[in-house]
Write an enzyme that holds these catalytic residues in place. Structure first.
Site, PDB file in Angstrom:
ATOM      1  N   ARG A 277      12.093 -17.593 -11.654  1.00  0.00           N
ATOM      2  CA  ARG A 277      12.190 -18.036 -10.259  1.00  0.00           C
ATOM      3  C   ARG A 277      13.452 -18.864 -10.066  1.00  0.00           C
ATOM      4  O   ARG A 277      13.968 -19.457 -11.008  1.00  0.00           O
ATOM      5  CB  ARG A 277      10.977 -18.889  -9.885  1.00  0.00           C
ATOM      6  CG  ARG A 277       9.682 -18.127  -9.799  1.00  0.00           C
ATOM      7  CD  ARG A 277       8.556 -19.050  -9.394  1.00  0.00           C
ATOM      8  NE  ARG A 277       8.789 -19.628  -8.080  1.00  0.00           N
ATOM      9  CZ  ARG A 277       7.912 -20.411  -7.444  1.00  0.00           C
ATOM     10  NH1 ARG A 277       6.765 -20.707  -8.024  1.00  0.00           N
ATOM     11  NH2 ARG A 277       8.178 -20.889  -6.262  1.00  0.00           N
TER      12      ARG A 277
ATOM     13  N   GLU B 285       5.056 -11.593   1.881  1.00  0.00           N
ATOM     14  CA  GLU B 285       3.877 -11.795   2.725  1.00  0.00           C
ATOM     15  C   GLU B 285       4.351 -12.360   4.060  1.00  0.00           C
ATOM     16  O   GLU B 285       5.117 -13.325   4.078  1.00  0.00           O
ATOM     17  CB  GLU B 285       2.915 -12.782   2.084  1.00  0.00           C
ATOM     18  CG  GLU B 285       2.280 -12.322   0.792  1.00  0.00           C
ATOM     19  CD  GLU B 285       1.371 -13.392   0.210  1.00  0.00           C
ATOM     20  OE1 GLU B 285       0.296 -13.647   0.804  1.00  0.00           O
ATOM     21  OE2 GLU B 285       1.749 -13.995  -0.807  1.00  0.00           O
TER      22      GLU B 285
ATOM     23  N   LYS C  96       5.234 -22.185  -0.261  1.00  0.00           N
ATOM     24  CA  LYS C  96       4.969 -21.939   1.166  1.00  0.00           C
ATOM     25  C   LYS C  96       3.948 -22.921   1.719  1.00  0.00           C
ATOM     26  O   LYS C  96       4.030 -23.327   2.879  1.00  0.00           O
ATOM     27  CB  LYS C  96       4.490 -20.499   1.374  1.00  0.00           C
ATOM     28  CG  LYS C  96       5.615 -19.480   1.408  1.00  0.00           C
ATOM     29  CD  LYS C  96       5.099 -18.139   1.861  1.00  0.00           C
ATOM     30  CE  LYS C  96       6.223 -17.115   1.919  1.00  0.00           C
ATOM     31  NZ  LYS C  96       5.735 -15.786   2.327  1.00  0.00           N
TER      32      LYS C  96
END
Length: 800
Positions: free
Chosen positions: A499, A279, A509
């Protein structure tokens, strides 16, 4: 920090002055003021302490109390503060033990005798006691020490001594162990300095009967193994991907039909196609480095292709700055996209598919508010508009597209299964209204697709063979395939991996954005952040990051916390081979060589590489030796001891690449605590053989100051290994994560250093030239220290 004109200004200024008076640096004090909870706690702590100023050591301990004190034991906080102010608790190890004890005690009666025992109050460990323990540890490990010599795990020896004396001076323990090693082993040999060969692990192989000897085969190291061998070939993608269970007992078994797979393979020619789909709403961090390694790496390993696809479905959060950064950092990481695409490139297709879903009774226009949607999902209740006529939903969806319905007044939802056990099947939102222009698509649209709706469809349209994502998306797999089955589209192979969680940092983020926007750090490329831009600015290379990621591997074991030591190990491995050596003195102490003539300048050769051949002039750099040289302030002490290798009155040390010097006099300032300069004599014939070797910098010529450089020392940004788990994670920021030394002295050759150049400053660590460097001032960032703690981290069961 912005402070307005109001009576509060004076209060804030007073608090700032108070925090600075206890030795906090300005940034830490200002950060405390930004956080109201920290401000309130620290003010209360100082009030309880009854002080308006103190030493930095006491101040830092009081700051730890303000940020870490257990709320269930507030009754006892004044007691702890008194122990700190009276210097009965002197260091962070004691304080950590005290906080742990009080957390367990809570508001119950505090037995001071037991408390003092728990945190080492009054315990004074003598040097003789430490020596005795060092002797015992060496005796217990003597065989290993004599076999491994200087390759022995010194950290293990250190840990054994500290286990016996947890409150001993850590520096003294280290010096005594080093001294004992030298006593047992003598000077380092060439073999001691060589990199030890790794022993290959072996496994036995079954052999046929009557074979007399067993056969063994060596296993590849983690870096050598092929991490992509676990992924299937595209032509096998006809098996059931996922079973989608419905609350009515119905089951959809997601898989590609023969026709869909053949059509796909015809388009791709059987090649692997992956995608890296960030993103564009922030800078990429080290977790994205793992995603890149898997997405781009699999495509490269199979001679396939990887898209860079920007998931730009939220126009309000996306910026061109982020798009430009992502493209640039991917190239820096060594990856090349097959093609750059945007989810917005497919907005027309996505809209047509939405119409198809409505017509097939699989989507509807809903008018519930976000709060109502949340409530109905929690109760597993259908929306009142779920069963509205198809024609009505088509009409309303068109009005949404034409901007005739207000923002937040309607959404398009998928008619999935509101009574499902998987919450991701609760009629996900496919479209919402946003009257915002789009950075890539312009102002054509006022309805935008959601990630859950768009990403699986675009995967299919781009013929992605392997849709790879992290484990938190595993719950979305049924909804991913539900949509593709509903539309009759080709289904990629979905695979989730764990992850990359790295200790002492945050990688959300949202949290990163807060650190940047609220000025806790100096931008997205602050070297303390684990953003890729921050790591690059710190001096870390893309190759060492990729080596780290490859070493971690592609696994599905989530929840593991990878210690920063492991990353630092890979950074050192590379820099040790690529960074030339140089000398810099961070905290200079003047030394006057009294038996060297005033105008003398002796040019000496210094090695850029430890194994530099004597006949290769390019492996050396020139350093001047003059009457005035500078050593580290910490390399001189008034009181000498047997286990101390620095300079002291009447003692000799060797100046690296130069001569032995002997301290003959000490010149004091206004009091005995201030040393202005040291007088020493050098041994031009090098007859003296001192044990200690110091780095140094000299005046390039008489009366000319050495090259001044700025050096920035970085440490972990957070005190806790996993700050993301803390409710008040900002209170865990390390107040000592950055130290700026404005007037360090450097050898003349560093005047030619350019942006990005990397060096090993002898005895100090690895450093890189920072972008803040100008023609008048060179700025160096410490990339990593010299000591490698990777072996210690590997033996820890909780930290990988």
């Amino acid at each position: 920090m912005v402070i307005g004109d109001s009576p509060a200004v004076e209060a804030v200024a007073e608090d700032l002055e108070l925090f600075l008076s206890i030795g906090l640096d300005k940034r830490t004090a200002e950060n405390a003021l930004v956080n109201q909870k920290v401000t309130s706690n620290l003010t209360a702590v100082l009030k309880e302490a009854g002080i308006s100023g103190c030493s930095k050591t006491i101040g830092n301990l009081l700051y730890m109390v303000a940020t870490k004190y257990p709320t269930n034991a507030l009754l006892h906080r004044p007691v702890l503060i008194n122990y700190i102010v009276s210097s009965k608790i002197k260091n962070s190890a004691q304080l950590d033990a005290a906080l742990s004890f009080l957390s367990t005690t809570g508001p119950e009666f505090l037995d001071l005798k037991i408390f003092e025992e728990a945190c080492g109050v009054g315990v004074n460990v003598s040097i003789d006691e430490i020596k005795s323990s060092v002797d015992s540890v060496f005796e217990e490990n003597l065989d290993a020490i004599m076999e491994l010599r200087y390759h022995i795990n010194v950290g293990n020896l250190y840990g054994q001594v500290r286990k016996r004396h947890p409150w001993a001076d850590a520096k003294v323990v280290k010096e005594l162990i080093d001294s004992k090693l030298f006593e047992k082993l003598g000077e380092r040999t060439e073999a001691d300095n060589a990199k030890p060969l790794k022993k290959k692990k072996e496994k036995s192989v079954k052999v046929e009967e009557k074979t007399e000897s067993s056969v063994t085969t060596s296993l590849p190291s983690e870096e050598e193994a092929n991490p992509f061998s676990i992924f299937p070939e595209p032509n096998t993608n006809f098996k059931v991907h996922t079973e989608i269970f419905f609350s009515d007992g119905n089951i959809w078994r997601a898989h590609n039909t023969k026709e869909l797979l053949e059509k796909h393979l015809k388009s791709t020619r059987g090649k692997v196609f992956t995608r890296f789909p960030p993103e564009p709403n922030g800078y990429l961090h080290i977790g994205h480095a793992k995603a890149m390694f898997i997405d781009f790496g699999l495509a490269k390993e199979r001679d396939g292709f990887c898209y860079l696809r920007f998931d730009d479905t939220n126009p309000e959060a996306e910026k061109k700055e982020y798009i430009d950064h992502i493209q640039e950092i991917i190239e820096w990481m060594g990856w090349k996209p097959f093609k750059v695409t945007y989810t917005s490139d497919y907005f027309d297709d996505l809209y047509k598919f939405a119409l198809e879903l409505i017509k097939n009774g699989l989507a509807y226009v809903d008018h519930q508010t976000p709060e109502e949607i949340k409530e109905y999902r929690e109760k597993k209740k259908n929306s009142p508009w779920r069963d509205r006529p198809i024609e009505e939903s088509l009409k309303l969806f068109n009005e949404m597209k034409e901007g005739k319905i207000g923002e937040g007044k309607a959404t398009l939802r998928l008619k999935m299964d509101m009574q499902n056990d998987n919450k991701n099947m609760y009629d996900l939102i496919a479209y919402r209204i946003k009257f915002s222009p789009h950075p890539h698509a312009g102002d054509k649209w006022c309805i935008y697709p959601s990630y859950d709706y768009s990403h699986c469809i675009v995967d299919s349209l781009e013929n992605i063979t392997h849709s790879l994502c992290s484990l938190e998306f595993e719950i979305r797999r049924p909804s991913y395939y539900w949509l593709l089955v509903a539309l009759g589209l080709y289904q990629p192979h979905v695979w989730e991996y764990s992850r990359l969680n790295v200790s002492n940092t945050v990688m959300s983020k949202r949290k990163l954005n807060r650190l940047v926007t609220e000025k806790f750090v100096n931008g997205w490329d602050d070297p303390r952040l684990m953003t890729l831009a921050g790591l690059r600015r710190r001096g870390v290379s893309s190759t060492s990051i990729n080596a780290f990621v490859r070493g971690v591997g592609i696994t599905r074991s989530d929840g593991s916390l990878i210690h920063t030591y492991r990353l630092e190990h890979h950074i050192r491995e590379e820099l040790n081979k690529t960074a030339p050596r140089a000398m810099v003195v961070l905290h200079p102490l003047k030394v006057v060589i009294t038996n060297l003539d005033e105008g003398s300048v002796i040019d000496l050769d210094a090695k850029m590489w430890p194994d530099a051949p004597s006949d290769d002039s390019s492996s050396y750099y020139k350093i001047p030796f003059t009457r005035v040289v500078y050593i580290e302030n910490s390399d001189f002490r008034i009181k000498d001891s047997k286990d101390y290798y620095g300079l002291a009155p009447g003692k000799s040390v060797l100046l690296r690449y130069a001569f032995p010097i002997k301290c003959t006099n000490v010149i004091y300032g206004e009091n005995s605590d201030t040393i202005l300069e040291i007088h020493a004599e050098y041994d031009p014939l090098k007859k003296t053989k001192p044990k200690g070797v110091l780095h140094w910098v000299a005046e390039p010529s008489p009366g000319v100051e050495p090259l001044k450089v700025e050096v920035r020392l970085f440490d972990k940004l957070f005190l806790s290994e996993n700050p993301a788990e803390l409710e008040d994670w900002l209170a865990d920021l390390n107040p000592n994560s950055k130290e700026v030394i404005n007037e360090a002295y450097a050898v003349p050759s560093l005047a030619n250093a350019f942006l990005g150049d990397k060096f090993q400053f002898e005895r100090l660590g690895y450093f890189s030239v920072d972008p803040d460097t100008t023609s008048k001032r060179i700025v160096f960032n410490r990339t990593v220290t010299l000591r490698d703690s990777y072996s210690k981290s590997r033996s820890n069961n909780s930290i990988k």
